[in-house]
Design a protein around this motif. Structure first.
Motif, PDB file in Angstrom:
ATOM      1  N   CYS A   1      15.807  -4.096 -15.260  1.00 28.84           N
ATOM      2  CA  CYS A   1      16.844  -3.913 -14.255  1.00 28.84           C
ATOM      3  C   CYS A   1      17.898  -2.957 -14.788  1.00 28.84           C
ATOM      4  CB  CYS A   1      17.481  -5.259 -13.916  1.00 28.84           C
ATOM      5  SG  CYS A   1      18.966  -5.148 -12.894  1.00 28.84           S
ATOM      6  N   LEU A   2      18.247  -1.957 -13.998  1.00 26.36           N
ATOM      7  CA  LEU A   2      19.334  -1.046 -14.321  1.00 26.36           C
ATOM      8  C   LEU A   2      20.569  -1.494 -13.560  1.00 26.36           C
ATOM      9  CD1 LEU A   2      20.497   1.603 -15.537  1.00 26.36           C
ATOM     10  CD2 LEU A   2      19.687   2.764 -13.457  1.00 26.36           C
ATOM     11  N   ALA A   3      21.649  -1.751 -14.286  1.00 23.24           N
ATOM     12  CA  ALA A   3      22.906  -2.155 -13.655  1.00 23.24           C
ATOM     13  C   ALA A   3      23.971  -1.105 -13.923  1.00 23.24           C
ATOM     14  CB  ALA A   3      23.368  -3.508 -14.186  1.00 23.24           C
ATOM     15  N   MET A   4      24.804  -0.873 -12.932  1.00 23.20           N
ATOM     16  CA  MET A   4      25.941   0.027 -13.061  1.00 23.20           C
ATOM     17  C   MET A   4      27.179  -0.671 -12.520  1.00 23.20           C
ATOM     18  SD  MET A   4      24.492   3.819 -12.006  1.00 23.20           S
ATOM     19  CE  MET A   4      23.273   4.646 -13.037  1.00 23.20           C
ATOM     20  N   GLY A   5      28.331  -0.360 -13.096  1.00 27.05           N
ATOM     21  CA  GLY A   5      29.554  -0.992 -12.633  1.00 27.05           C
ATOM     22  C   GLY A   5      30.787  -0.224 -13.044  1.00 27.05           C
ATOM     23  N   THR A   6      31.853  -0.424 -12.287  1.00 31.01           N
ATOM     24  CA  THR A   6      33.156   0.150 -12.609  1.00 31.01           C
ATOM     25  C   THR A   6      34.001  -0.954 -13.229  1.00 31.01           C
ATOM     26  OG1 THR A   6      34.195  -0.435 -10.504  1.00 31.01           O
ATOM     27  CG2 THR A   6      32.924   1.624 -10.575  1.00 31.01           C
ATOM     28  N   ASP A   7      35.272  -0.684 -13.456  1.00 36.92           N
ATOM     29  CA  ASP A   7      36.160  -1.723 -13.969  1.00 36.92           C
ATOM     30  C   ASP A   7      36.382  -2.828 -12.942  1.00 36.92           C
ATOM     31  OD1 ASP A   7      36.657  -0.658 -16.532  1.00 36.92           O
ATOM     32  OD2 ASP A   7      38.117   0.759 -15.709  1.00 36.92           O
ATOM     33  N   LYS A   8      36.067  -2.564 -11.668  1.00 41.41           N
ATOM     34  CA  LYS A   8      36.287  -3.546 -10.604  1.00 41.41           C
ATOM     35  C   LYS A   8      35.079  -4.423 -10.335  1.00 41.41           C
ATOM     36  CE  LYS A   8      39.792  -0.881  -8.091  1.00 41.41           C
ATOM     37  NZ  LYS A   8      40.161  -0.286  -6.774  1.00 41.41           N
ATOM     38  N   GLY A   9      33.871  -3.955 -10.677  1.00 42.87           N
ATOM     39  CA  GLY A   9      32.693  -4.767 -10.401  1.00 42.87           C
ATOM     40  C   GLY A   9      31.421  -3.959 -10.414  1.00 42.87           C
TER      41      GLY A   9
ATOM     42  N   ARG B   1      35.403  10.942  -1.980  1.00 42.51           N
ATOM     43  CA  ARG B   1      35.467  11.539  -3.326  1.00 42.51           C
ATOM     44  C   ARG B   1      34.219  11.249  -4.148  1.00 42.51           C
ATOM     45  NH1 ARG B   1      40.917   9.863  -2.714  1.00 42.51           N
ATOM     46  NH2 ARG B   1      40.604   7.980  -3.957  1.00 42.51           N
ATOM     47  N   LYS B   2      33.353  10.330  -3.666  1.00 46.78           N
ATOM     48  CA  LYS B   2      32.072  10.041  -4.326  1.00 46.78           C
ATOM     49  C   LYS B   2      32.218   9.697  -5.809  1.00 46.78           C
ATOM     50  CE  LYS B   2      29.741  10.988  -0.561  1.00 46.78           C
ATOM     51  NZ  LYS B   2      29.076   9.928   0.226  1.00 46.78           N
ATOM     52  N   GLY B   3      33.264   8.932  -6.108  1.00 51.20           N
ATOM     53  CA  GLY B   3      33.422   8.478  -7.488  1.00 51.20           C
ATOM     54  C   GLY B   3      34.241   9.390  -8.368  1.00 51.20           C
ATOM     55  N   ASP B   4      34.827  10.436  -7.823  1.00 54.01           N
ATOM     56  CA  ASP B   4      35.639  11.349  -8.623  1.00 54.01           C
ATOM     57  C   ASP B   4      36.792  10.583  -9.275  1.00 54.01           C
ATOM     58  OD1 ASP B   4      36.514  13.777  -9.699  1.00 54.01           O
ATOM     59  OD2 ASP B   4      37.888  14.108  -8.025  1.00 54.01           O
ATOM     60  N   GLY B   5      36.920  10.712 -10.586  1.00 50.82           N
ATOM     61  CA  GLY B   5      37.967  10.018 -11.322  1.00 50.82           C
ATOM     62  C   GLY B   5      37.566   8.641 -11.817  1.00 50.82           C
ATOM     63  N   LEU B   6      36.370   8.173 -11.455  1.00 55.06           N
ATOM     64  CA  LEU B   6      35.898   6.858 -11.872  1.00 55.06           C
ATOM     65  C   LEU B   6      34.951   6.966 -13.061  1.00 55.06           C
ATOM     66  CD1 LEU B   6      34.981   4.867  -8.625  1.00 55.06           C
ATOM     67  CD2 LEU B   6      36.727   4.269 -10.293  1.00 55.06           C
ATOM     68  N   THR B   7      34.977   5.939 -13.910  1.00 58.09           N
ATOM     69  CA  THR B   7      33.967   5.802 -14.956  1.00 58.09           C
ATOM     70  C   THR B   7      33.006   4.710 -14.525  1.00 58.09           C
ATOM     71  OG1 THR B   7      35.468   6.476 -16.723  1.00 58.09           O
ATOM     72  CG2 THR B   7      33.522   5.219 -17.361  1.00 58.09           C
ATOM     73  N   VAL B   8      31.736   5.036 -14.491  1.00 55.44           N
ATOM     74  CA  VAL B   8      30.707   4.070 -14.128  1.00 55.44           C
ATOM     75  C   VAL B   8      29.916   3.725 -15.395  1.00 55.44           C
ATOM     76  CG1 VAL B   8      28.592   3.676 -12.805  1.00 55.44           C
ATOM     77  CG2 VAL B   8      30.520   4.874 -11.747  1.00 55.44           C
ATOM     78  N   TYR B   9      29.965   2.453 -15.776  1.00 56.53           N
ATOM     79  CA  TYR B   9      29.265   1.967 -16.966  1.00 56.53           C
ATOM     80  C   TYR B   9      27.852   1.535 -16.560  1.00 56.53           C
ATOM     81  CZ  TYR B   9      34.188   1.642 -18.229  1.00 56.53           C
ATOM     82  OH  TYR B   9      35.505   1.931 -18.428  1.00 56.53           O
ATOM     83  N   TRP B  10      26.887   1.757 -17.435  1.00 53.57           N
ATOM     84  CA  TRP B  10      25.525   1.377 -17.093  1.00 53.57           C
ATOM     85  C   TRP B  10      24.789   0.802 -18.291  1.00 53.57           C
ATOM     86  CZ3 TRP B  10      21.345   3.673 -19.552  1.00 53.57           C
ATOM     87  CH2 TRP B  10      21.597   4.870 -20.240  1.00 53.57           C
ATOM     88  N   GLY B  11      23.709   0.093 -17.992  1.00 48.55           N
ATOM     89  CA  GLY B  11      22.873  -0.463 -19.052  1.00 48.55           C
ATOM     90  C   GLY B  11      21.606  -1.043 -18.471  1.00 48.55           C
ATOM     91  N   TRP B  12      20.590  -1.161 -19.313  1.00 45.02           N
ATOM     92  CA  TRP B  12      19.326  -1.781 -18.913  1.00 45.02           C
ATOM     93  C   TRP B  12      19.335  -3.242 -19.327  1.00 45.02           C
ATOM     94  CZ3 TRP B  12      15.854   0.278 -15.721  1.00 45.02           C
ATOM     95  CH2 TRP B  12      15.853   1.648 -15.551  1.00 45.02           C
TER      96      TRP B  12
END
Length: 287
Positions: A131-139, A112-123
């Protein structure tokens, strides 16, 4: 930008300029006065910055930044992954006291390549530049560097791995995990998207102790595909959370650095940083 440790990031900026100066010298060692002039510091200040950051002198650190350092690591700190597992050291490659909890996606989630997920990001600021970091509610699901690569390209690279996810700028949602990764304490949860073969390769990378290296062919043997060295190299390059999963510790059998997704100067700096850190720790134990 969230500040992990602005002083550490500033020191990396100094190290970056030093790396460029060492490269420009073409293998000729630079005296402290000459290196200080190149980075725009007084010799005494440069000496203090290096000692405070990694616990070794600029002269010693220059040795770690040379191309020959990779070969020296293979000779002195080569890790055979079978031995690591047999003696119960599985996981010893994790960042010092950092405890990693990680979860790989199911085949259905991968499809599903992340369908239905929210990916949070920040520099974030890191010891190795922006550094660019991305994460879901799980990690954390992505960690990339923009010191050698433009920011927009770094963002596009990591975002493309989650084509169906909703991307939301919210560094505060993932900052604790990022800080744990770079400050080398606490817990960094990981939520990884990868094919089964890639997951095996990333697990093997986690078994390389800090300050040590192994080869792509050794990793291929460990994951049960001794002839798949090129495929291993591709999987290493697709590591979504560089530094935490230490793909910088994988070298060619010849001692060459091989490639690095975020630029070879960053890989060299990571290896030098870990070597100096280990040497500094060894010196403290000896005293």
């Amino acid at each position: 930008m969230t500040k992990i440790d602005i002083e550490t990031s500033y020191h990396y900026g100094v190290i970056k300029r030093a790396i460029e100066a060492v490269d420009a010298a073409g293998g000729t060692p630079l005296a402290l006065d000459d290196l200080a002039r190149e980075v725009g510091m007084s010799p005494a200040h440069l000496q203090r910055v290096f000692s405070a950051w990694v616990g070794v002198s600029p002269k010693r650190y220059q040795q770690y930044l040379t191309l020959g350092h990779a070969k020296a690591l293979l000779q002195k700190r080569f890790t055979t992954l079978d031995v690591v597992n047999e003696v119960g050291l599985s996981g010893s490659g994790r960042l010092h006291d950092l405890f990693i909890k990680w979860e790989a996606m199911s085949p259905g989630e991968f499809a599903r390549k992340g369908d239905g997920l929210t990916v949070y990001w920040g520099w974030f600021e890191s010891p190795f530049g922006d550094c660019l970091a991305m994460g879901t509610d799980k990690g954390l699901c992505g960690l990339g560097f923009a010191d050698e690569i433009p920011r927009d390209e770094t963002f596009a690279d990591l975002a493309s791995r989650w084509p169906n996810a909703v991307l939301r700028e919210a560094p505060e949602r993932i900052s604790a995990w990022v800080e744990a990764a770079f400050q080398q304490n606490g817990t960094a949860n990981l939520h990884l998207l990868g094919a089964p073969f890639q997951i095996k390769v990333w697990e093997a990378l986690l078994n390389i102790p800090s300050g040590h290296v192994t080869t792509y062919s050794e990793i291929a043997t460990r994951v049960g595909s001794p002839k798949a060295v090129r495929a291993v190299g591709t999987a290493v390059g697709r590591n979504p959370v560089s530094w935490i999963i230490p793909c910088h510790r994988a070298l060619r059998k010849s001692g060459g650095l091989g490639g690095y997704h975020w630029g070879l100067p960053v890989k060299r700096a990571m290896l030098a940083y870990e070597t100096a850190l280990n040497e500094g720790q060894s010196s403290k134990v000896a005293r």
